[in-house]
Scaffold this motif. Structure first.
Motif, PDB file in Angstrom:
ATOM      1  N   LYS A  86     -45.493 -37.664  -0.768  1.00 35.69           N
ATOM      2  CA  LYS A  86     -46.060 -36.981   0.388  1.00 35.69           C
ATOM      3  C   LYS A  86     -46.384 -35.549   0.012  1.00 35.69           C
ATOM      4  CE  LYS A  86     -45.101 -35.717   5.197  1.00 35.69           C
ATOM      5  NZ  LYS A  86     -44.089 -35.725   6.283  1.00 35.69           N
ATOM      6  N   VAL A  87     -47.615 -35.118   0.243  1.00 35.05           N
ATOM      7  CA  VAL A  87     -47.998 -33.729   0.007  1.00 35.05           C
ATOM      8  C   VAL A  87     -47.717 -32.947   1.282  1.00 35.05           C
ATOM      9  CG1 VAL A  87     -49.893 -32.152  -0.507  1.00 35.05           C
ATOM     10  CG2 VAL A  87     -49.717 -34.321  -1.730  1.00 35.05           C
ATOM     11  N   VAL A  88     -46.832 -31.954   1.193  1.00 41.94           N
ATOM     12  CA  VAL A  88     -46.411 -31.211   2.380  1.00 41.94           C
ATOM     13  C   VAL A  88     -47.102 -29.857   2.501  1.00 41.94           C
ATOM     14  CG1 VAL A  88     -44.176 -32.353   2.518  1.00 41.94           C
ATOM     15  CG2 VAL A  88     -44.396 -30.247   1.173  1.00 41.94           C
ATOM     16  N   ALA A  89     -47.712 -29.371   1.400  1.00 39.58           N
ATOM     17  CA  ALA A  89     -48.371 -28.068   1.437  1.00 39.58           C
ATOM     18  C   ALA A  89     -49.256 -27.914   0.206  1.00 39.58           C
ATOM     19  CB  ALA A  89     -47.347 -26.933   1.485  1.00 39.58           C
ATOM     20  N   PHE A  90     -50.172 -26.958   0.295  1.00 34.88           N
ATOM     21  CA  PHE A  90     -51.015 -26.572  -0.826  1.00 34.88           C
ATOM     22  C   PHE A  90     -50.713 -25.111  -1.163  1.00 34.88           C
ATOM     23  CE2 PHE A  90     -53.029 -30.120   1.175  1.00 34.88           C
ATOM     24  CZ  PHE A  90     -53.558 -30.865   0.126  1.00 34.88           C
ATOM     25  N   ALA A  91     -50.901 -24.742  -2.423  1.00 36.33           N
ATOM     26  CA  ALA A  91     -50.590 -23.380  -2.852  1.00 36.33           C
ATOM     27  C   ALA A  91     -51.551 -22.961  -3.952  1.00 36.33           C
ATOM     28  CB  ALA A  91     -49.146 -23.289  -3.349  1.00 36.33           C
ATOM     29  N   ALA A  92     -51.759 -21.653  -4.068  1.00 38.61           N
ATOM     30  CA  ALA A  92     -52.617 -21.095  -5.111  1.00 38.61           C
ATOM     31  C   ALA A  92     -52.297 -19.623  -5.264  1.00 38.61           C
ATOM     32  CB  ALA A  92     -54.097 -21.276  -4.752  1.00 38.61           C
ATOM     33  N   LEU A  93     -52.630 -19.085  -6.423  1.00 39.26           N
ATOM     34  CA  LEU A  93     -52.477 -17.654  -6.602  1.00 39.26           C
ATOM     35  C   LEU A  93     -53.448 -16.907  -5.706  1.00 39.26           C
ATOM     36  CD1 LEU A  93     -52.171 -17.395 -10.484  1.00 39.26           C
ATOM     37  CD2 LEU A  93     -50.341 -17.617  -8.789  1.00 39.26           C
ATOM     38  N   ALA A  94     -54.666 -17.421  -5.602  1.00 45.20           N
ATOM     39  CA  ALA A  94     -55.696 -16.753  -4.813  1.00 45.20           C
ATOM     40  C   ALA A  94     -56.520 -17.786  -4.055  1.00 45.20           C
ATOM     41  CB  ALA A  94     -56.596 -15.908  -5.714  1.00 45.20           C
ATOM     42  N   ASN A  95     -57.042 -17.348  -2.928  1.00 38.38           N
ATOM     43  CA  ASN A  95     -57.843 -18.190  -2.050  1.00 38.38           C
ATOM     44  C   ASN A  95     -59.246 -17.597  -1.983  1.00 38.38           C
ATOM     45  OD1 ASN A  95     -58.644 -19.958   0.049  1.00 38.38           O
ATOM     46  ND2 ASN A  95     -58.014 -18.468   1.596  1.00 38.38           N
ATOM     47  N   ARG A  96     -60.256 -18.411  -2.272  1.00 41.96           N
ATOM     48  CA  ARG A  96     -61.634 -17.911  -2.281  1.00 41.96           C
ATOM     49  C   ARG A  96     -62.207 -17.674  -0.881  1.00 41.96           C
ATOM     50  NH1 ARG A  96     -65.192 -18.325  -6.763  1.00 41.96           N
ATOM     51  NH2 ARG A  96     -66.673 -17.541  -5.235  1.00 41.96           N
ATOM     52  N   GLY A  97     -61.416 -17.913   0.156  1.00 45.43           N
ATOM     53  CA  GLY A  97     -61.849 -17.560   1.501  1.00 45.43           C
ATOM     54  C   GLY A  97     -62.531 -18.667   2.267  1.00 45.43           C
ATOM     55  N   PHE A  98     -62.558 -19.876   1.702  1.00 46.14           N
ATOM     56  CA  PHE A  98     -63.173 -20.997   2.415  1.00 46.14           C
ATOM     57  C   PHE A  98     -62.155 -21.759   3.254  1.00 46.14           C
ATOM     58  CE2 PHE A  98     -65.872 -20.113  -1.178  1.00 46.14           C
ATOM     59  CZ  PHE A  98     -67.127 -20.069  -0.592  1.00 46.14           C
ATOM     60  N   CYS A  99     -60.885 -21.639   2.892  1.00 46.51           N
ATOM     61  CA  CYS A  99     -59.811 -22.318   3.609  1.00 46.51           C
ATOM     62  C   CYS A  99     -58.851 -21.270   4.171  1.00 46.51           C
ATOM     63  CB  CYS A  99     -59.058 -23.265   2.674  1.00 46.51           C
ATOM     64  SG  CYS A  99     -60.103 -24.555   1.948  1.00 46.51           S
ATOM     65  N   LYS A 100     -58.239 -21.579   5.281  1.00 48.88           N
ATOM     66  CA  LYS A 100     -57.307 -20.642   5.913  1.00 48.88           C
ATOM     67  C   LYS A 100     -55.944 -20.760   5.250  1.00 48.88           C
ATOM     68  CE  LYS A 100     -55.320 -19.208  10.340  1.00 48.88           C
ATOM     69  NZ  LYS A 100     -55.652 -17.796  10.094  1.00 48.88           N
ATOM     70  N   ARG A 101     -55.394 -19.620   4.860  1.00 49.84           N
ATOM     71  CA  ARG A 101     -54.052 -19.602   4.273  1.00 49.84           C
ATOM     72  C   ARG A 101     -53.057 -19.004   5.258  1.00 49.84           C
ATOM     73  NH1 ARG A 101     -52.252 -14.525   2.274  1.00 49.84           N
ATOM     74  NH2 ARG A 101     -53.904 -12.957   2.289  1.00 49.84           N
ATOM     75  N   VAL A 102     -51.805 -19.279   5.033  1.00 46.33           N
ATOM     76  CA  VAL A 102     -50.735 -18.718   5.847  1.00 46.33           C
ATOM     77  C   VAL A 102     -50.747 -17.195   5.708  1.00 46.33           C
ATOM     78  CG1 VAL A 102     -48.230 -18.579   6.139  1.00 46.33           C
ATOM     79  CG2 VAL A 102     -49.317 -20.787   5.650  1.00 46.33           C
ATOM     80  N   GLY A 103     -50.744 -16.491   6.840  1.00 44.57           N
ATOM     81  CA  GLY A 103     -50.686 -15.041   6.828  1.00 44.57           C
ATOM     82  C   GLY A 103     -52.022 -14.345   6.756  1.00 44.57           C
ATOM     83  N   SER A 104     -53.125 -15.089   6.804  1.00 45.29           N
ATOM     84  CA  SER A 104     -54.456 -14.503   6.718  1.00 45.29           C
ATOM     85  C   SER A 104     -55.181 -14.655   8.051  1.00 45.29           C
ATOM     86  CB  SER A 104     -55.269 -15.185   5.617  1.00 45.29           C
ATOM     87  OG  SER A 104     -56.619 -14.744   5.652  1.00 45.29           O
ATOM     88  N   ASN A 105     -56.097 -13.716   8.331  1.00 47.91           N
ATOM     89  CA  ASN A 105     -56.909 -13.839   9.544  1.00 47.91           C
ATOM     90  C   ASN A 105     -58.265 -14.473   9.270  1.00 47.91           C
ATOM     91  OD1 ASN A 105     -58.179 -11.784   8.191  1.00 47.91           O
ATOM     92  ND2 ASN A 105     -57.779 -10.193   9.719  1.00 47.91           N
ATOM     93  N   ILE A 106     -58.478 -14.954   8.030  1.00 54.71           N
ATOM     94  CA  ILE A 106     -59.724 -15.653   7.694  1.00 54.71           C
ATOM     95  C   ILE A 106     -59.599 -17.109   8.139  1.00 54.71           C
ATOM     96  CG2 ILE A 106     -61.160 -16.511   5.803  1.00 54.71           C
ATOM     97  CD1 ILE A 106     -60.590 -13.981   4.281  1.00 54.71           C
ATOM     98  N   ASP A 107     -60.541 -17.558   8.947  1.00 51.94           N
ATOM     99  CA  ASP A 107     -60.534 -18.943   9.410  1.00 51.94           C
ATOM    100  C   ASP A 107     -61.201 -19.857   8.387  1.00 51.94           C
ATOM    101  OD1 ASP A 107     -59.242 -18.487  11.855  1.00 51.94           O
ATOM    102  OD2 ASP A 107     -61.120 -17.848  12.786  1.00 51.94           O
ATOM    103  N   SER A 108     -60.838 -21.135   8.437  1.00 52.40           N
ATOM    104  CA  SER A 108     -61.456 -22.112   7.537  1.00 52.40           C
ATOM    105  C   SER A 108     -62.944 -22.238   7.835  1.00 52.40           C
ATOM    106  CB  SER A 108     -60.791 -23.480   7.709  1.00 52.40           C
ATOM    107  OG  SER A 108     -59.490 -23.476   7.187  1.00 52.40           O
ATOM    108  N   LYS A 109     -63.724 -22.366   6.755  1.00 53.22           N
ATOM    109  CA  LYS A 109     -65.160 -22.589   6.896  1.00 53.22           C
ATOM    110  C   LYS A 109     -65.441 -24.090   6.843  1.00 53.22           C
ATOM    111  CE  LYS A 109     -66.472 -18.098   4.990  1.00 53.22           C
ATOM    112  NZ  LYS A 109     -65.133 -17.488   5.054  1.00 53.22           N
ATOM    113  N   PRO A 110     -66.637 -24.508   7.279  1.00 46.17           N
ATOM    114  CA  PRO A 110     -66.932 -25.948   7.338  1.00 46.17           C
ATOM    115  C   PRO A 110     -66.776 -26.680   6.015  1.00 46.17           C
ATOM    116  CG  PRO A 110     -68.554 -24.709   8.604  1.00 46.17           C
ATOM    117  CD  PRO A 110     -67.720 -23.702   7.876  1.00 46.17           C
ATOM    118  N   ASN A 111     -66.962 -25.983   4.884  1.00 48.72           N
ATOM    119  CA  ASN A 111     -66.865 -26.678   3.601  1.00 48.72           C
ATOM    120  C   ASN A 111     -65.451 -26.725   3.033  1.00 48.72           C
ATOM    121  OD1 ASN A 111     -66.964 -23.937   3.212  1.00 48.72           O
ATOM    122  ND2 ASN A 111     -68.366 -23.987   1.481  1.00 48.72           N
ATOM    123  N   CYS A 112     -64.442 -26.235   3.763  1.00 49.06           N
ATOM    124  CA  CYS A 112     -63.058 -26.389   3.330  1.00 49.06           C
ATOM    125  C   CYS A 112     -62.672 -27.860   3.421  1.00 49.06           C
ATOM    126  CB  CYS A 112     -62.126 -25.549   4.198  1.00 49.06           C
ATOM    127  SG  CYS A 112     -60.373 -25.777   3.774  1.00 49.06           S
TER     128      CYS A 112
END
Length: 201
Positions: free
Chosen positions: A137-163
């Motif tokens: 079961k995959v419970v979460a995703f993680a990365a060093l950096a987010n290119r801004g297409f997907c919403k991450r925990v603690g960010s005010n950037i919303d997911s875009k349609p291509n996420c």
């Protein structure tokens, strides 16, 4: 600890500006070369521990970390070390993600899927499908950096349609890099684009 992730990438010569063709087939005038950051073990440890702290604070329960090869290997192994859990990876075989090399996914085992950079999340999602096909079961995703297409925990950037990541599972990352990305039809510099991605396309 508040880390300046952009400055860390710049200091490592990993924040690139120019004309780039991404692994997704799209184009950008910016590229984050995480391997240059992670070649320094001290920096890799610092970033992985910061990411591990974000995950621990969430209270999510997990058993292991998995990464899609090749780009996610260093980040995933460093994160698994910081979290003190098992690490495995998925790799492409004839264009399809596969879990090989004797790795076993145990029934009900809970995974964090880790990349170096999350753009739309396509590779992470392909690898996640292999974990779930094996009973995990995959419970979460993680990365060093987010290119801004997907919403991450603690960010005010919303997911875009291509996420491509599922909205019911959290994405943990250390910073957002909201670079413009162009489709082949939109791009006016594709004939001179550099291809730095691990798939060489």
């Amino acid at each position: 600890m508040n880390l300046n992730i952009e400055q860390i990438y710049k200091d490592a010569g990993a924040y690139l500006e120019g004309h780039f063709k991404l692994s997704s087939g799209n184009y950008s005038k910016h590229y984050l070369q995480s391997a240059k950051v992670l070649e320094d073990p001290k920096t890799a440890k610092l970033l992985a521990e910061a990411l591990a702290n974000e995950i621990r604070k969430s209270g999510i329960e997990f058993d292991a970390v998995c990464s899609p090869a090749l780009g996610g290997l260093l980040a995933g192994f460093a994160l698994a070390t910081a979290l003190d859990v098992r690490f495995i990876f998925a790799e492409r075989v004839n264009g399809e993600m596969s879990i090989r090399r004797g790795f076993e996914v145990k029934e009900g085992e809970r995974y964090i899927m880790c990349e170096d950079i999350i753009t739309t999340g396509g590779s992470a999602l392909e690898a996640a499908a292999q974990i779930e096909a094996g009973g995990g079961k995959v419970v979460a995703f993680a990365a060093l950096a987010n290119r801004g297409f997907c919403k991450r925990v603690g960010s005010n950037i919303d997911s875009k349609p291509n996420c491509k990541l599922p909205c019911d599972k959290p994405l943990f990352a250390l910073a957002d890099f909201d670079f413009a990305m162009y489709s082949p039809d939109e791009c006016d510099f594709k004939d001179i684009a550099y291809k730095p991605g691990s798939r060489g396309n």
